[in-house]
Design a protein around this motif. Structure first.
Motif, PDB file in Angstrom:
ATOM      1  N   ASN A 158      30.253  28.207 -33.225  1.00 17.80           N
ATOM      2  CA  ASN A 158      31.537  28.026 -33.460  1.00 17.80           C
ATOM      3  C   ASN A 158      32.177  28.129 -32.164  1.00 17.80           C
ATOM      4  O   ASN A 158      32.906  29.094 -31.743  1.00 17.80           O
ATOM      5  N   PRO A 159      32.098  26.988 -31.519  1.00 16.54           N
ATOM      6  CA  PRO A 159      32.937  26.774 -30.229  1.00 16.54           C
ATOM      7  C   PRO A 159      34.421  26.792 -30.337  1.00 16.54           C
ATOM      8  O   PRO A 159      35.055  26.700 -29.368  1.00 16.54           O
ATOM      9  N   GLY A 160      34.974  26.364 -31.478  1.00 11.14           N
ATOM     10  CA  GLY A 160      36.256  25.831 -31.622  1.00 11.14           C
ATOM     11  C   GLY A 160      36.664  24.416 -31.490  1.00 11.14           C
ATOM     12  O   GLY A 160      35.898  23.683 -31.232  1.00 11.14           O
ATOM     13  N   VAL A 161      37.718  24.256 -32.448  1.00  9.57           N
ATOM     14  CA  VAL A 161      37.920  22.802 -32.908  1.00  9.57           C
ATOM     15  C   VAL A 161      38.162  22.027 -31.654  1.00  9.57           C
ATOM     16  O   VAL A 161      37.723  20.828 -31.483  1.00  9.57           O
ATOM     17  N   ASP A 162      38.688  22.511 -30.485  1.00  8.00           N
ATOM     18  CA  ASP A 162      38.987  21.535 -29.370  1.00  8.00           C
ATOM     19  C   ASP A 162      37.431  20.981 -28.608  1.00  8.00           C
ATOM     20  O   ASP A 162      37.527  20.025 -28.281  1.00  8.00           O
ATOM     21  N   THR A 163      36.732  21.971 -28.746  1.00  9.34           N
ATOM     22  CA  THR A 163      35.510  21.711 -28.188  1.00  9.34           C
ATOM     23  C   THR A 163      34.556  20.606 -29.002  1.00  9.34           C
ATOM     24  O   THR A 163      34.064  19.813 -28.401  1.00  9.34           O
ATOM     25  N   LEU A 164      34.722  20.878 -30.321  1.00  7.09           N
ATOM     26  CA  LEU A 164      34.059  20.031 -31.273  1.00  7.09           C
ATOM     27  C   LEU A 164      34.642  18.491 -31.248  1.00  7.09           C
ATOM     28  O   LEU A 164      33.875  17.565 -31.033  1.00  7.09           O
ATOM     29  N   ARG A 165      35.988  18.474 -30.823  1.00  4.75           N
ATOM     30  CA  ARG A 165      36.484  17.138 -30.733  1.00  4.75           C
ATOM     31  C   ARG A 165      35.892  16.429 -29.347  1.00  4.75           C
ATOM     32  O   ARG A 165      35.875  15.307 -29.468  1.00  4.75           O
ATOM     33  N   GLN A 166      35.790  17.247 -28.312  1.00  9.87           N
ATOM     34  CA  GLN A 166      35.511  16.680 -27.169  1.00  9.87           C
ATOM     35  C   GLN A 166      34.039  16.193 -27.266  1.00  9.87           C
ATOM     36  O   GLN A 166      33.764  15.144 -26.649  1.00  9.87           O
ATOM     37  N   TRP A 167      33.454  17.009 -28.145  1.00 18.38           N
ATOM     38  CA  TRP A 167      31.819  16.395 -28.267  1.00 18.38           C
ATOM     39  C   TRP A 167      32.057  15.181 -29.260  1.00 18.38           C
ATOM     40  O   TRP A 167      31.093  14.249 -28.869  1.00 18.38           O
ATOM     41  N   ILE A 168      32.744  14.909 -30.002  1.00 12.62           N
ATOM     42  CA  ILE A 168      33.050  13.721 -30.705  1.00 12.62           C
ATOM     43  C   ILE A 168      33.406  12.552 -30.147  1.00 12.62           C
ATOM     44  O   ILE A 168      32.809  11.612 -30.045  1.00 12.62           O
ATOM     45  N   ALA A 169      34.165  12.925 -29.165  1.00 14.22           N
ATOM     46  CA  ALA A 169      34.661  11.952 -28.116  1.00 14.22           C
ATOM     47  C   ALA A 169      33.629  11.414 -26.911  1.00 14.22           C
ATOM     48  O   ALA A 169      33.619  10.091 -26.406  1.00 14.22           O
ATOM     49  N   GLU A 170      32.578  12.166 -26.774  1.00 16.12           N
ATOM     50  CA  GLU A 170      31.655  11.968 -25.778  1.00 16.12           C
ATOM     51  C   GLU A 170      30.888  10.605 -25.807  1.00 16.12           C
ATOM     52  O   GLU A 170      30.682  10.008 -24.672  1.00 16.12           O
ATOM     53  N   PRO A 171      30.375  10.242 -26.978  1.00 16.69           N
ATOM     54  CA  PRO A 171      29.696   8.994 -27.022  1.00 16.69           C
ATOM     55  C   PRO A 171      30.512   7.814 -26.853  1.00 16.69           C
ATOM     56  O   PRO A 171      30.124   6.682 -26.599  1.00 16.69           O
ATOM     57  N   LYS A 172      31.800   8.020 -26.971  1.00 16.18           N
ATOM     58  CA  LYS A 172      32.885   6.837 -26.548  1.00 16.18           C
ATOM     59  C   LYS A 172      33.055   6.707 -25.132  1.00 16.18           C
ATOM     60  O   LYS A 172      33.721   5.757 -24.841  1.00 16.18           O
ATOM     61  N   GLY A 173      32.717   7.537 -24.404  1.00 16.73           N
ATOM     62  CA  GLY A 173      33.096   7.471 -22.770  1.00 16.73           C
ATOM     63  C   GLY A 173      32.340   6.604 -22.155  1.00 16.73           C
ATOM     64  O   GLY A 173      31.403   5.973 -22.528  1.00 16.73           O
ATOM     65  N   SER A 174      33.089   5.908 -21.179  1.00 15.24           N
ATOM     66  CA  SER A 174      32.315   5.035 -20.182  1.00 15.24           C
ATOM     67  C   SER A 174      30.994   5.625 -19.559  1.00 15.24           C
ATOM     68  O   SER A 174      30.913   6.685 -19.258  1.00 15.24           O
ATOM     69  N   GLY A 175      30.104   4.782 -19.454  1.00 12.05           N
ATOM     70  CA  GLY A 175      28.807   5.285 -18.844  1.00 12.05           C
ATOM     71  C   GLY A 175      28.005   5.914 -19.678  1.00 12.05           C
ATOM     72  O   GLY A 175      26.585   6.337 -19.430  1.00 12.05           O
ATOM     73  N   PHE A 176      28.234   6.041 -21.103  1.00 13.54           N
ATOM     74  CA  PHE A 176      27.452   6.810 -21.987  1.00 13.54           C
ATOM     75  C   PHE A 176      25.989   6.253 -22.121  1.00 13.54           C
ATOM     76  O   PHE A 176      25.039   6.618 -22.112  1.00 13.54           O
ATOM     77  N   GLN A 177      26.056   4.796 -22.358  1.00 14.07           N
ATOM     78  CA  GLN A 177      24.892   4.059 -22.579  1.00 14.07           C
ATOM     79  C   GLN A 177      23.759   4.101 -21.388  1.00 14.07           C
ATOM     80  O   GLN A 177      22.664   3.636 -21.616  1.00 14.07           O
ATOM     81  N   SER A 178      24.411   4.411 -20.108  1.00 15.71           N
ATOM     82  CA  SER A 178      23.489   4.493 -19.194  1.00 15.71           C
ATOM     83  C   SER A 178      22.818   5.718 -18.943  1.00 15.71           C
ATOM     84  O   SER A 178      22.046   5.863 -18.191  1.00 15.71           O
ATOM     85  N   GLN A 179      23.004   6.812 -19.830  1.00 17.21           N
ATOM     86  CA  GLN A 179      22.479   8.169 -19.599  1.00 17.21           C
ATOM     87  C   GLN A 179      21.101   8.144 -20.163  1.00 17.21           C
ATOM     88  O   GLN A 179      20.772   7.066 -21.117  1.00 17.21           O
ATOM     89  N   PRO A 180      20.294   8.885 -19.824  1.00 19.59           N
ATOM     90  CA  PRO A 180      18.694   9.075 -20.559  1.00 19.59           C
ATOM     91  C   PRO A 180      18.822   9.026 -21.923  1.00 19.59           C
ATOM     92  O   PRO A 180      19.779   9.709 -22.482  1.00 19.59           O
ATOM     93  N   LEU A 181      17.947   8.621 -22.669  1.00 14.25           N
ATOM     94  CA  LEU A 181      17.636   8.791 -24.025  1.00 14.25           C
ATOM     95  C   LEU A 181      18.037  10.023 -24.679  1.00 14.25           C
ATOM     96  O   LEU A 181      18.730  10.007 -25.811  1.00 14.25           O
ATOM     97  N   PRO A 182      17.288  11.084 -24.233  1.00 12.81           N
ATOM     98  CA  PRO A 182      17.390  12.464 -24.563  1.00 12.81           C
ATOM     99  C   PRO A 182      18.833  13.040 -24.556  1.00 12.81           C
ATOM    100  O   PRO A 182      19.353  13.310 -25.523  1.00 12.81           O
ATOM    101  N   ARG A 183      19.547  12.686 -23.470  1.00  8.98           N
ATOM    102  CA  ARG A 183      20.970  13.068 -23.403  1.00  8.98           C
ATOM    103  C   ARG A 183      21.953  12.311 -24.381  1.00  8.98           C
ATOM    104  O   ARG A 183      22.618  13.083 -25.087  1.00  8.98           O
ATOM    105  N   ARG A 184      21.674  11.060 -24.656  1.00  5.83           N
ATOM    106  CA  ARG A 184      22.403  10.512 -25.704  1.00  5.83           C
ATOM    107  C   ARG A 184      22.263  10.927 -27.113  1.00  5.83           C
ATOM    108  O   ARG A 184      23.261  11.103 -27.836  1.00  5.83           O
ATOM    109  N   ALA A 185      20.816  11.236 -27.235  1.00  2.00           N
ATOM    110  CA  ALA A 185      20.562  11.470 -28.435  1.00  2.00           C
ATOM    111  C   ALA A 185      21.063  13.102 -28.923  1.00  2.00           C
ATOM    112  O   ALA A 185      21.578  13.219 -30.110  1.00  2.00           O
ATOM    113  N   GLY A 186      21.156  13.640 -27.839  1.00  2.76           N
ATOM    114  CA  GLY A 186      21.790  15.180 -28.142  1.00  2.76           C
ATOM    115  C   GLY A 186      23.433  15.017 -28.328  1.00  2.76           C
ATOM    116  O   GLY A 186      23.825  15.648 -29.372  1.00  2.76           O
ATOM    117  N   ALA A 187      23.997  14.285 -27.698  1.00  2.00           N
ATOM    118  CA  ALA A 187      25.367  13.864 -27.733  1.00  2.00           C
ATOM    119  C   ALA A 187      25.698  13.479 -28.991  1.00  2.00           C
ATOM    120  O   ALA A 187      26.675  13.570 -29.493  1.00  2.00           O
TER     121      ALA A 187
END
Length: 512
Positions: A302-331
């Motif tokens: 239960n981190p709060g709505v704002d934090t949930l929205r930040q996590w939802i936006a993370e895969p859309k950020g620049s450089g996301f595809q260059s991150q290690p596979l486990p990091r992308r899977a968790g995000a």
């Protein structure tokens, strides 16, 4: 001194004051009368049966706490780490046959964002979701569980209760206040120690420090035999140092109930043979499965709505595809689950498809992705779409069993879930969640008497014997009114179980 239920729980779920709180509970509700003051390594005056009863009394309160959470996915993953550690402790002789048989060896999850875990009397362990959410590898999580397991196998809790029960109630009260103050202001503890009871309190702190060192060293010895990298201990201490500045902010070491994290890090580091960290098969493995479970723990805390929205936006950020596979899977996992919690079914479905494609070649991670697909569809109200992603069969693991039952109930197919649930509770009679699901399936099929018995068994599994007796009596009354149409085998089971629960309830009342 009287402690409210909520205050009692607050004392129990904070590591720093936890052991002192146990001493207070023991003094208010004595189980045994200690006669000697043990030193480290001595046996305790508290018997294993008495310690288990004390643990049961505490656990009843924690089951009722709103922060308690039974998430099948996270619990299943933690059990996959916990069981090899238990086996290693038995093999190495750390876990005696008596403790293995008498103690519960259950882990409870708490919806708390703090990085913490704690041991309870009788073989119960608590793990906060905040801890699972920050550990980078299963080896780090294993190091925490190994440490807490060693507290139990070495009887640290009962030995400390034996020691502290010799103190006067006034001194115990001062210790509780000091431990609580330490969680907010180390200076308050210093002021307390400088008071009239400084020497006695200092002895308690020293005793706890020795126990922590012993748990570190024995827990470290369990890692490799259980299949985990011992380096997890060192890296976990580094995280604790970052996450818990409160205990490691430079205050005087002799005022602490735990050794300085830097000391413990150095001790564990010195035990790793030179070059072992780079040897084949000994390095810590960063897996997509762990990254996904950690992401789930963070969302469920239960981190709060704002934090949930930040996590939802993370895969859309620049450089996301260059991150290690486990990091992308968790995000991606966090983004999908967060979207589902915010009732954005369309986005949740889109992200789960991306996650499913990403981890398709990793069997363990792909299993979690498929479960998340089913969970997403179920949250969106489409039970039929959820079922294809969940394996069928009586040999399914607990997360699949629970999720499939929920889907079948919503799809009005309760009979399809009954056999698997009955098979599970036959070998896991303390699983309250599955008993409650079985009650729902029986109720949906018009089997009211069986539903009542399953509800009673669910209450008994949580040590709420009063509620269990109430439900069994309701079943007994229903059977008597049913006449010839009643299921006499079920009625006989209810009669037998009612007598057993009434006996347990009398024992429970006598302990108060």
């Amino acid at each position: 001194m009287r402690i409210s239920k909520r205050s009692h729980i607050v004392l129990l779920v904070r590591k720093a004051p936890f052991i002192v709180a146990l001493a207070l509970v023991f003094c208010l509700n004595p189980i045994a009368a200690p006669t000697t003051l043990p030193t480290l390594g001595d046996t305790s005056d508290l018997t294993t049966s008495a310690e288990r009863r004390l643990g049961d009394r505490i656990i009843r309160e924690l089951y009722r706490d709103p922060d308690y959470v039974d998430d099948p996915v996270v619990a299943d993953y933690v059990q996959g780490i916990w069981q090899p550690l238990l086996s290693a402790a038995k093999t190495r002789g750390e876990l005696s046959i008596e403790l293995d048989e008498r103690f519960a060896w259950e882990i409870l999850l708490g919806r708390d964002r703090t990085v913490n875990a704690f041991a309870l009397p009788g073989g119960y362990l608590g793990v906060h979701l905040g801890l699972i959410g920050v550990v980078a590898t299963r080896d780090e999580l294993a190091s925490v569980l190994a440490h807490e397991l060693s507290h139990v196998t070495q009887r640290h809790i009962s030995r400390l209760i034996t020691q502290q029960s010799k103190q006067t109630p006034l001194l115990l009260g001062a210790m509780v206040l000091g431990a609580l103050a330490a969680s907010k202001n180390p200076g308050a503890t210093q002021a307390l120690v400088l008071g009239g009871q400084a020497l006695a309190i200092q002895n308690q702190l020293n005793f706890s420090r020795d126990m922590e060192r012993e748990a570190d060293r024995i827990g470290y010895g369990l890692m490799a035999p259980a299949g985990f990298a011992p380096q997890g201990f060192v890296s976990m201490f580094e995280k604790l140092q970052q996450a818990n500045r409160l205990n490691d902010n430079g205050s005087w070491p002799y005022l602490r109930s735990h050794p300085l994290t830097t000391e413990r890090m150095a001790d564990m580091q010195s035990r790793i043979p030179p070059g072992a960290a780079s040897a084949p098969g000994t390095a810590m493995q960063v897996s997509s499965e762990h990254a996904m479970v950690a992401a789930r723990a963070r969302v469920l805390s239960n981190p709060g709505v704002d934090t949930l929205r930040q996590w939802i936006a993370e895969p859309k950020g620049s450089g996301f595809q260059s991150q290690p596979l486990p990091r992308r899977a968790g995000a991606l996992y966090a983004a999908a689950l967060a979207s589902s919690q915010l009732r954005d079914a369309a986005n949740a479905r889109l992200i789960t498809r991306q996650l499913d494609d990403l981890v398709r070649q990793d069997a363990a991670a792909h299993r979690l992705a498929r479960l998340l697909v089913a969970e997403t569809e179920l949250a969106a109200g489409d039970a039929s779409a959820a079922l294809p992603s969940i394996p069928d069969g009586t040999n399914a693991r607990r997360p699949e069993l629970v999720l499939r039952t929920q889907a079948l109930l919503r799809a009005n197919r309760p009979a399809d879930a009954t056999q698997a649930l009955q098979t599970w509770v036959a070998t896991h009679p303390k699983d309250a969640t599955v008993w409650q699901l079985l009650a729902s399936t029986w109720q949906a099929q018009g089997q009211a008497l069986r539903a009542i018995r399953a509800e009673a068994e669910a209450q008994a599994a949580r040590y709420d014997y009063a509620a269990a007796v109430d439900r069994f009596k309701a079943g007994q009354d229903m059977a008597r009114r049913g006449g010839a149409a009643v299921d006499h085998i079920e009625a006989s089971i209810i009669d037998t179980r009612l007598r057993s629960m009434e006996s347990l309830l009398r024992e429970q009342a006598a302990e108060r």
